[in-house]
Scaffold this motif. Sequence first.
Motif, PDB file in Angstrom:
ATOM      1  N   ALA A 160     -25.370   4.056   3.491  1.00 41.26           N
ATOM      2  CA  ALA A 160     -25.821   4.752   4.702  1.00 41.26           C
ATOM      3  C   ALA A 160     -24.795   5.808   5.122  1.00 41.26           C
ATOM      4  O   ALA A 160     -24.307   6.552   4.285  1.00 41.26           O
ATOM      5  N   ASP A 161     -24.455   5.863   6.408  1.00 38.53           N
ATOM      6  CA  ASP A 161     -23.518   6.882   6.886  1.00 38.53           C
ATOM      7  C   ASP A 161     -22.097   6.682   6.379  1.00 38.53           C
ATOM      8  O   ASP A 161     -21.259   7.567   6.497  1.00 38.53           O
ATOM      9  N   PHE A 176      -4.163   8.752  14.963  1.00 36.73           N
ATOM     10  CA  PHE A 176      -5.416   8.099  14.636  1.00 36.73           C
ATOM     11  C   PHE A 176      -5.440   7.728  13.160  1.00 36.73           C
ATOM     12  O   PHE A 176      -4.778   8.355  12.345  1.00 36.73           O
ATOM     13  N   TYR A 177      -6.212   6.731  12.824  1.00 39.46           N
ATOM     14  CA  TYR A 177      -6.340   6.321  11.429  1.00 39.46           C
ATOM     15  C   TYR A 177      -7.091   7.394  10.647  1.00 39.46           C
ATOM     16  O   TYR A 177      -7.897   8.135  11.191  1.00 39.46           O
ATOM     17  N   MET A 187      -8.868 -14.954 -10.977  1.00 35.85           N
ATOM     18  CA  MET A 187      -8.910 -13.817 -10.086  1.00 35.85           C
ATOM     19  C   MET A 187     -10.271 -13.776  -9.391  1.00 35.85           C
ATOM     20  O   MET A 187     -11.295 -13.943 -10.015  1.00 35.85           O
ATOM     21  N   GLN A 188     -10.229 -13.564  -8.079  1.00 35.65           N
ATOM     22  CA  GLN A 188     -11.444 -13.416  -7.295  1.00 35.65           C
ATOM     23  C   GLN A 188     -11.802 -11.939  -7.173  1.00 35.65           C
ATOM     24  O   GLN A 188     -10.928 -11.096  -6.995  1.00 35.65           O
ATOM     25  N   THR A 189     -13.075 -11.649  -7.241  1.00 35.62           N
ATOM     26  CA  THR A 189     -13.552 -10.297  -6.990  1.00 35.62           C
ATOM     27  C   THR A 189     -14.261 -10.301  -5.648  1.00 35.62           C
ATOM     28  O   THR A 189     -15.144 -11.129  -5.408  1.00 35.62           O
ATOM     29  N   ILE A 190     -13.828  -9.393  -4.781  1.00 37.38           N
ATOM     30  CA  ILE A 190     -14.375  -9.318  -3.434  1.00 37.38           C
ATOM     31  C   ILE A 190     -15.025  -7.957  -3.232  1.00 37.38           C
ATOM     32  O   ILE A 190     -14.385  -6.916  -3.418  1.00 37.38           O
ATOM     33  N   LEU A 191     -16.300  -7.976  -2.876  1.00 38.33           N
ATOM     34  CA  LEU A 191     -17.055  -6.762  -2.596  1.00 38.33           C
ATOM     35  C   LEU A 191     -17.090  -6.538  -1.094  1.00 38.33           C
ATOM     36  O   LEU A 191     -17.472  -7.435  -0.341  1.00 38.33           O
ATOM     37  N   ILE A 192     -16.665  -5.360  -0.684  1.00 39.35           N
ATOM     38  CA  ILE A 192     -16.714  -4.979   0.731  1.00 39.35           C
ATOM     39  C   ILE A 192     -17.745  -3.867   0.872  1.00 39.35           C
ATOM     40  O   ILE A 192     -17.629  -2.817   0.231  1.00 39.35           O
ATOM     41  N   ILE A 193     -18.759  -4.114   1.690  1.00 37.94           N
ATOM     42  CA  ILE A 193     -19.820  -3.142   1.930  1.00 37.94           C
ATOM     43  C   ILE A 193     -19.557  -2.482   3.285  1.00 37.94           C
ATOM     44  O   ILE A 193     -19.377  -3.174   4.291  1.00 37.94           O
ATOM     45  N   ILE A 194     -19.526  -1.157   3.275  1.00 36.91           N
ATOM     46  CA  ILE A 194     -19.346  -0.416   4.532  1.00 36.91           C
ATOM     47  C   ILE A 194     -20.633   0.353   4.793  1.00 36.91           C
ATOM     48  O   ILE A 194     -21.133   1.054   3.914  1.00 36.91           O
ATOM     49  N   ASN A 195     -21.173   0.229   6.014  1.00 43.65           N
ATOM     50  CA  ASN A 195     -22.439   0.860   6.387  1.00 43.65           C
ATOM     51  C   ASN A 195     -22.298   1.992   7.395  1.00 43.65           C
ATOM     52  O   ASN A 195     -23.201   2.805   7.519  1.00 43.65           O
ATOM     53  N   ASP A 196     -21.207   2.041   8.138  1.00 44.65           N
ATOM     54  CA  ASP A 196     -21.080   3.016   9.226  1.00 44.65           C
ATOM     55  C   ASP A 196     -20.220   4.211   8.843  1.00 44.65           C
ATOM     56  O   ASP A 196     -19.374   4.129   7.952  1.00 44.65           O
ATOM     57  N   ALA A 197     -20.415   5.293   9.576  1.00 42.33           N
ATOM     58  CA  ALA A 197     -19.644   6.523   9.379  1.00 42.33           C
ATOM     59  C   ALA A 197     -18.155   6.227   9.549  1.00 42.33           C
ATOM     60  O   ALA A 197     -17.765   5.241  10.192  1.00 42.33           O
ATOM     61  N   PRO A 198     -17.299   7.088   8.997  1.00 41.33           N
ATOM     62  CA  PRO A 198     -15.861   6.824   9.050  1.00 41.33           C
ATOM     63  C   PRO A 198     -15.278   6.824  10.459  1.00 41.33           C
ATOM     64  O   PRO A 198     -14.278   6.169  10.708  1.00 41.33           O
ATOM     65  N   TYR A 199     -15.909   7.542  11.368  1.00 45.44           N
ATOM     66  CA  TYR A 199     -15.386   7.626  12.737  1.00 45.44           C
ATOM     67  C   TYR A 199     -16.531   7.411  13.716  1.00 45.44           C
ATOM     68  O   TYR A 199     -17.684   7.662  13.410  1.00 45.44           O
ATOM     69  N   GLY A 200     -16.230   6.931  14.891  1.00 48.65           N
ATOM     70  CA  GLY A 200     -17.251   6.637  15.895  1.00 48.65           C
ATOM     71  C   GLY A 200     -17.264   5.151  16.217  1.00 48.65           C
ATOM     72  O   GLY A 200     -17.306   4.758  17.364  1.00 48.65           O
ATOM     73  N   THR A 201     -17.261   4.340  15.181  1.00 50.10           N
ATOM     74  CA  THR A 201     -17.048   2.898  15.349  1.00 50.10           C
ATOM     75  C   THR A 201     -15.812   2.567  14.510  1.00 50.10           C
ATOM     76  O   THR A 201     -15.303   3.421  13.798  1.00 50.10           O
ATOM     77  N   GLU A 202     -15.353   1.362  14.583  1.00 51.64           N
ATOM     78  CA  GLU A 202     -14.173   0.976  13.807  1.00 51.64           C
ATOM     79  C   GLU A 202     -14.533   0.125  12.595  1.00 51.64           C
ATOM     80  O   GLU A 202     -13.670  -0.487  11.980  1.00 51.64           O
ATOM     81  N   LYS A 203     -15.817   0.112  12.214  1.00 50.58           N
ATOM     82  CA  LYS A 203     -16.227  -0.724  11.089  1.00 50.58           C
ATOM     83  C   LYS A 203     -15.588  -0.282   9.781  1.00 50.58           C
ATOM     84  O   LYS A 203     -15.083  -1.108   9.024  1.00 50.58           O
ATOM     85  N   ALA A 204     -15.610   1.013   9.478  1.00 50.56           N
ATOM     86  CA  ALA A 204     -14.981   1.496   8.235  1.00 50.56           C
ATOM     87  C   ALA A 204     -13.485   1.215   8.274  1.00 50.56           C
ATOM     88  O   ALA A 204     -12.900   0.753   7.279  1.00 50.56           O
ATOM     89  N   TYR A 205     -12.861   1.481   9.400  1.00 57.10           N
ATOM     90  CA  TYR A 205     -11.428   1.228   9.577  1.00 57.10           C
ATOM     91  C   TYR A 205     -11.107  -0.241   9.327  1.00 57.10           C
ATOM     92  O   TYR A 205     -10.192  -0.567   8.563  1.00 57.10           O
TER      93      TYR A 205
END
Length: 119
Positions: A44-45, A60-61, A1-19
Amino acid sequence: MQTILIIINDAPYGTEKAYNALRMAMTLQKEHGEEVNVKIFLLADAVFCGLPGQKTPEGFYNVERMLNSVIQKGGEVKSCGGCSKTRGIDNLSFIEGVELSNMKEFAQWTVECDKVLNF
């Protein structure tokens, strides 16, 4: 089994990075199920992603729903305690399954994971 870490730095809305990060997490769980262990660290945010009661317009998501989906499928979600404190939200309730954490645990996750994705 692989473990994958996802780091999110931006606010939930405004950019689509969290999405996009959460789309990736959900797709990994759907397509690879038992083969992957998904961990998400909110920095961060992105700590605002972990707050409940998000109201989004129809069509919207909704980051809260997406995080809940990841958690229900066994994903782990941690929120940076220092980032939360700096933004004045460390004493608020977070989505069930989202836990306040710290840089020590974040560093440990990074060392333990097979892959790290940064959004």
